[in-house]
Design a protein around this motif. Sequence first.
Motif, PDB file in Angstrom:
ATOM      1  N   ILE A 124       0.799  -1.227   0.000  1.00 29.77           N
ATOM      2  CA  ILE A 124       0.000   0.000   0.000  1.00 29.77           C
ATOM      3  C   ILE A 124       0.830   1.275   0.000  1.00 29.77           C
ATOM      4  CG2 ILE A 124      -2.016  -1.065   1.085  1.00 29.77           C
ATOM      5  CD1 ILE A 124      -1.109   0.476   3.705  1.00 29.77           C
ATOM      6  N   LEU A 125       2.129   1.179   0.348  1.00 30.67           N
ATOM      7  CA  LEU A 125       2.945   2.382   0.441  1.00 30.67           C
ATOM      8  C   LEU A 125       4.418   2.008   0.433  1.00 30.67           C
ATOM      9  CD1 LEU A 125       2.965   5.506   0.926  1.00 30.67           C
ATOM     10  CD2 LEU A 125       2.966   5.006   3.374  1.00 30.67           C
ATOM     11  N   VAL A 157       1.029   1.942  -6.589  1.00 36.39           N
ATOM     12  CA  VAL A 157       1.516   2.083  -5.218  1.00 36.39           C
ATOM     13  C   VAL A 157       2.148   3.458  -5.013  1.00 36.39           C
ATOM     14  CG1 VAL A 157       3.086   1.163  -3.469  1.00 36.39           C
ATOM     15  CG2 VAL A 157       1.911  -0.403  -5.023  1.00 36.39           C
ATOM     16  N   GLU A 178      -0.708   9.306   7.112  1.00 35.43           N
ATOM     17  CA  GLU A 178      -0.611   8.845   5.718  1.00 35.43           C
ATOM     18  C   GLU A 178      -0.861   7.338   5.635  1.00 35.43           C
ATOM     19  OE1 GLU A 178      -0.428   8.950   1.758  1.00 35.43           O
ATOM     20  OE2 GLU A 178      -0.184  10.772   2.956  1.00 35.43           O
ATOM     21  N   THR A 236      -4.526   6.619   6.112  1.00 39.31           N
ATOM     22  CA  THR A 236      -5.261   6.914   4.882  1.00 39.31           C
ATOM     23  C   THR A 236      -5.145   5.761   3.902  1.00 39.31           C
ATOM     24  OG1 THR A 236      -4.937   9.294   5.159  1.00 39.31           O
ATOM     25  CG2 THR A 236      -5.423   8.514   2.928  1.00 39.31           C
ATOM     26  N   ARG A 237      -3.923   5.240   3.735  1.00 37.62           N
ATOM     27  CA  ARG A 237      -3.702   4.112   2.802  1.00 37.62           C
ATOM     28  C   ARG A 237      -4.411   2.857   3.278  1.00 37.62           C
ATOM     29  NH1 ARG A 237      -2.869   6.968  -1.353  1.00 37.62           N
ATOM     30  NH2 ARG A 237      -1.594   8.715  -0.719  1.00 37.62           N
ATOM     31  N   GLN A 246      -8.079   3.143   2.419  1.00 42.44           N
ATOM     32  CA  GLN A 246      -8.304   2.945   0.992  1.00 42.44           C
ATOM     33  C   GLN A 246      -8.182   1.475   0.585  1.00 42.44           C
ATOM     34  OE1 GLN A 246      -5.425   5.616  -0.746  1.00 42.44           O
ATOM     35  NE2 GLN A 246      -6.775   7.394  -0.552  1.00 42.44           N
TER      36      GLN A 246
END
Length: 129
Positions: free
Chosen positions: A55-56, A82, A120, A123-124, A127
Amino acid sequence: MSVLVLVVDDEPDVEALFRQQFRKDLRAQRFVMDFAGSAADALARIGCTIEHSLILILSDINMPGMTGIEMLPRVKEIRPDVPVIMITAYGDAETRRKAIAGGAIGLLTKPIDFALLRDEIDTRLAQAS
């Protein structure tokens, strides 16, 4: 399927710092954190994240061999979905411009604001669910 945050940094103490900052999240299994010590290692891992949903990506800019800026277009080729956030000790306007132009969604300066980074990641995670 678990979600994965990949941290790319050549400094050996970065893993311990991130594991300490996110220990409650990791213990609660909100996400998994993996660490790559070089851009080449990161690129190999990005292509092989079958058991996790990536995801990040958090990447240092200044690393020996391939820099984080040089790695960005290759990451975007492999995993355009990503988001990548670059991390640097030098948060000048030119560095920020290069990072954003290369496809990064943001730039964090050291010392890292872990509250901002936690937002952050949250948030990911939202989602991804």
